[in-house]
Design a protein around this motif. Structure first.
Motif, PDB file in Angstrom:
ATOM      1  N   THR A  97      -5.529   0.134   1.962  1.00 48.16           N
ATOM      2  CA  THR A  97      -5.613   0.217   3.425  1.00 48.16           C
ATOM      3  C   THR A  97      -4.241  -0.059   4.039  1.00 48.16           C
ATOM      4  O   THR A  97      -3.261  -0.299   3.342  1.00 48.16           O
ATOM      5  CB  THR A  97      -6.624  -0.807   3.955  1.00 48.16           C
ATOM      6  OG1 THR A  97      -6.123  -2.140   3.715  1.00 48.16           O
ATOM      7  CG2 THR A  97      -7.967  -0.650   3.255  1.00 48.16           C
TER       8      THR A  97
ATOM      9  N   GLN B 280     -16.753  -4.534  -8.353  1.00 53.39           N
ATOM     10  CA  GLN B 280     -15.815  -4.004  -7.373  1.00 53.39           C
ATOM     11  C   GLN B 280     -15.696  -5.007  -6.235  1.00 53.39           C
ATOM     12  O   GLN B 280     -16.699  -5.525  -5.734  1.00 53.39           O
ATOM     13  CB  GLN B 280     -16.308  -2.649  -6.854  1.00 53.39           C
ATOM     14  CG  GLN B 280     -15.336  -1.950  -5.906  1.00 53.39           C
ATOM     15  CD  GLN B 280     -15.741  -0.510  -5.644  1.00 53.39           C
ATOM     16  OE1 GLN B 280     -15.890   0.281  -6.576  1.00 53.39           O
ATOM     17  NE2 GLN B 280     -15.907  -0.157  -4.381  1.00 53.39           N
TER      18      GLN B 280
ATOM     19  N   LYS C  78      -1.285   2.856  -5.661  1.00 50.74           N
ATOM     20  CA  LYS C  78      -2.042   3.910  -4.998  1.00 50.74           C
ATOM     21  C   LYS C  78      -3.416   4.029  -5.665  1.00 50.74           C
ATOM     22  O   LYS C  78      -3.611   3.583  -6.804  1.00 50.74           O
ATOM     23  CB  LYS C  78      -1.294   5.239  -5.076  1.00 50.74           C
ATOM     24  CG  LYS C  78      -1.091   5.770  -6.487  1.00 50.74           C
ATOM     25  CD  LYS C  78      -0.297   7.069  -6.462  1.00 50.74           C
ATOM     26  CE  LYS C  78      -0.118   7.602  -7.889  1.00 50.74           C
ATOM     27  NZ  LYS C  78       0.674   8.855  -7.896  1.00 50.74           N
ATOM     28  N   PRO C  79      -4.414   4.593  -4.970  1.00 55.88           N
ATOM     29  CA  PRO C  79      -5.751   4.729  -5.559  1.00 55.88           C
ATOM     30  C   PRO C  79      -5.697   5.423  -6.916  1.00 55.88           C
ATOM     31  O   PRO C  79      -5.015   6.428  -7.095  1.00 55.88           O
ATOM     32  CB  PRO C  79      -6.492   5.582  -4.520  1.00 55.88           C
ATOM     33  CG  PRO C  79      -5.828   5.220  -3.229  1.00 55.88           C
ATOM     34  CD  PRO C  79      -4.375   5.042  -3.574  1.00 55.88           C
TER      35      PRO C  79
ATOM     36  N   PHE D 110      -6.714  -4.634  -0.804  1.00 50.45           N
ATOM     37  CA  PHE D 110      -7.018  -3.494  -1.662  1.00 50.45           C
ATOM     38  C   PHE D 110      -8.444  -3.640  -2.197  1.00 50.45           C
ATOM     39  O   PHE D 110      -8.895  -4.760  -2.455  1.00 50.45           O
ATOM     40  CB  PHE D 110      -6.068  -3.427  -2.859  1.00 50.45           C
ATOM     41  CG  PHE D 110      -4.651  -3.085  -2.497  1.00 50.45           C
ATOM     42  CD1 PHE D 110      -4.176  -1.792  -2.630  1.00 50.45           C
ATOM     43  CD2 PHE D 110      -3.787  -4.062  -2.019  1.00 50.45           C
ATOM     44  CE1 PHE D 110      -2.864  -1.469  -2.302  1.00 50.45           C
ATOM     45  CE2 PHE D 110      -2.480  -3.759  -1.684  1.00 50.45           C
ATOM     46  CZ  PHE D 110      -2.015  -2.459  -1.826  1.00 50.45           C
ATOM     47  N   THR D 111      -9.112  -2.529  -2.362  1.00 47.27           N
ATOM     48  CA  THR D 111     -10.401  -2.528  -3.056  1.00 47.27           C
ATOM     49  C   THR D 111     -10.128  -2.159  -4.507  1.00 47.27           C
ATOM     50  O   THR D 111      -9.474  -1.148  -4.778  1.00 47.27           O
ATOM     51  CB  THR D 111     -11.374  -1.513  -2.438  1.00 47.27           C
ATOM     52  OG1 THR D 111     -11.584  -1.842  -1.063  1.00 47.27           O
ATOM     53  CG2 THR D 111     -12.722  -1.551  -3.165  1.00 47.27           C
TER      54      THR D 111
ATOM     55  N   VAL E 284      -9.142   1.204  -6.086  1.00 44.33           N
ATOM     56  CA  VAL E 284     -10.095   2.171  -5.546  1.00 44.33           C
ATOM     57  C   VAL E 284      -9.661   2.643  -4.164  1.00 44.33           C
ATOM     58  O   VAL E 284      -9.721   3.822  -3.828  1.00 44.33           O
ATOM     59  CB  VAL E 284     -11.510   1.557  -5.469  1.00 44.33           C
ATOM     60  CG1 VAL E 284     -12.484   2.545  -4.814  1.00 44.33           C
ATOM     61  CG2 VAL E 284     -11.996   1.168  -6.851  1.00 44.33           C
ATOM     62  N   LYS E 285      -9.171   1.679  -3.362  1.00 46.49           N
ATOM     63  CA  LYS E 285      -8.808   2.014  -1.986  1.00 46.49           C
ATOM     64  C   LYS E 285      -7.662   1.125  -1.528  1.00 46.49           C
ATOM     65  O   LYS E 285      -7.654  -0.081  -1.763  1.00 46.49           O
ATOM     66  CB  LYS E 285     -10.014   1.828  -1.061  1.00 46.49           C
ATOM     67  CG  LYS E 285      -9.753   2.176   0.393  1.00 46.49           C
ATOM     68  CD  LYS E 285     -11.007   1.940   1.239  1.00 46.49           C
ATOM     69  CE  LYS E 285     -10.770   2.256   2.707  1.00 46.49           C
ATOM     70  NZ  LYS E 285     -11.979   1.987   3.528  1.00 46.49           N
TER      71      LYS E 285
ATOM     72  N   THR F 186     -12.784  -6.695  -2.885  1.00 45.71           N
ATOM     73  CA  THR F 186     -11.563  -6.584  -2.091  1.00 45.71           C
ATOM     74  C   THR F 186     -10.671  -7.782  -2.371  1.00 45.71           C
ATOM     75  O   THR F 186     -11.133  -8.921  -2.356  1.00 45.71           O
ATOM     76  CB  THR F 186     -11.903  -6.518  -0.593  1.00 45.71           C
ATOM     77  OG1 THR F 186     -12.730  -5.376  -0.343  1.00 45.71           O
ATOM     78  CG2 THR F 186     -10.641  -6.408   0.250  1.00 45.71           C
TER      79      THR F 186
ATOM     80  N   ASN G 128       0.815  -1.211   0.000  1.00 46.36           N
ATOM     81  CA  ASN G 128       0.000   0.000   0.000  1.00 46.36           C
ATOM     82  C   ASN G 128       0.851   1.264   0.000  1.00 46.36           C
ATOM     83  O   ASN G 128       0.344   2.358  -0.176  1.00 46.36           O
ATOM     84  CB  ASN G 128      -0.975   0.004   1.191  1.00 46.36           C
ATOM     85  CG  ASN G 128      -0.261  -0.134   2.527  1.00 46.36           C
ATOM     86  OD1 ASN G 128       0.804   0.427   2.729  1.00 46.36           O
ATOM     87  ND2 ASN G 128      -0.843  -0.890   3.443  1.00 46.36           N
TER      88      ASN G 128
END
Length: 345
Positions: free
Chosen positions: A41, A64, A14-15, A46-47, A38-39, A66, A8
């Motif tokens: 953490t 979408q 990165k997003p 990761f999303t 998308v996200k 995880t 991350n």
């Protein structure tokens, strides 16, 4: 506390970053689909949002989900032009994803037959739907893209980004060339198209006799890419044999495990190839671990006779002695095929 992740903090993830996502679904493991982070953490998750996989049948709502950090990687580089050769390891674009395989035929019509180890299928592809297979290992592509090619690719990505910013709703020409007719297929319908599958008759035609030593693969979770030593007990019905494993025991430990196995999961032991010299970095090998042969790639050559081997399906690296490795070979169309040296450059 939840385990922290190094990925991350990687600018590649990165997003907003474009990535390739490895499917963890049965029957699709090892295939990669294009998407966007998308996200990110502080955990190893990761999303992501897929580019060509949708939640609805109309294709209006991108899927979408995880995923774990070992399931994502940057978009793999590819040469603008390459003359593919027999036995080269490639990725083939099929049903909206990239699937790892090996070229088994170079046809006169400009098409290539690719064999997929995971499904034991052989499908024909045009050159535009192939790319040289690469692994994302320790933050680097192996083998690396030629510097001139890489420079050109970076410029191409920048240009594509500019086009996308002006026309967000319109696919670029490059994307359109890769989009298949199944773009709007639901995730539940992600079944490989078998209309192009060329039957490998030799798999069914191989006759295994009683007592014959063989190797057996498994589709079970955690055992993809593993080959177990066994012997043939007897044939049981069409295309099936009862085998007895050499290292797997029954639950009560009363004897060696016996199991009915389809011929697509059975092969003769590969011919012994003595490697007197060192194995080379990026060489594809079979590593003997817990009495089972696992397919991997030499990621580091330590002080002889030891090597570090990377296993793609688990993302693990383990050290092995020279004597516990053998050159990897595939049993295709009734013949043993060694991987091309293209991956070892």
């Amino acid at each position: 506390m939840a385990p922290k992740s190094k990925s991350n903090q990687d600018p590649n993830f990165k997003p907003g970053s474009k990535v390739e996502i490895m499917s963890d679904e049965a029957g699709f493991r090892g295939s990669f689909y294009i998407g966007t982070v998308v996200k990110a953490t502080r955990t190893p998750e990761f999303t992501v949002r897929y580019e060509k996989l949708f939640e609805d049948e109309e294709g209006t709502k991108p899927l979408q989900e995880t995923v774990n950090e070992f399931q994502i990687r940057p978009i793999a580089p590819r040469e603008k032009k390459r003359e593919f050769k027999f036995s080269e390891e490639v990725d083939a674009f099929h049903n909206d994803g990239w699937w790892e395989g090996v070229i088994t035929e170079v046809n006169e019509n400009g098409k290539f037959a690719v064999f997929f180890r995971s499904t034991k299928e052989q499908i024909e592809f045009v050159e535009e739907d192939l790319r040289l297979h690469r692994e994302w290992v320790n933050g680097e592509w192996k083998p690396p893209l030629d510097r001139e090619e890489e420079k050109g690719e970076i410029e191409e990505v920048k240009e594509k980004g500019n086009k996308d910013s002006r026309k967000k709703k319109k696919l670029s020409e490059e994307d359109e060339n890769e989009v298949t007719k199944e773009v709007k297929r639901r995730v539940s319908e992600r079944v490989p198209n078998t209309t192009l599958v060329k039957p490998i008759e030799s798999l069914k035609d191989v006759k295994f006799s009683k007592g014959m030593l063989v190797e057996v693969s498994s589709d079970e979770d955690g055992f993809k890419g593993a080959w177990f030593a066994a012997s043939i007990v007897e044939p049981v019905g069409k295309d099936k044999y009862l085998v007895e494993y050499k290292s797997l025991r029954t639950e009560d430990d009363s004897g060696f495990l016996r199991e009915e196995v389809n011929t697509m999961h059975i092969r003769p032991p590969p011919p012994q190839t003595v490697v007197v010299d060192h194995f080379k970095k990026l060489e594809e090998v079979d590593a003997l671990y817990n009495d089972v042969w696992w397919v991997g790639v030499v990621s580091k050559v330590n002080t002889f006779p030891k090597y570090v081997v990377y296993f793609k399906d688990t993302g693990e690296e383990l050290e092995f002695k020279h004597s516990d490795l053998r050159p990897h070979q595939d049993w295709i169309n009734g013949k043993w095929v060694a991987p091309s040296h293209a991956l070892k450059l």
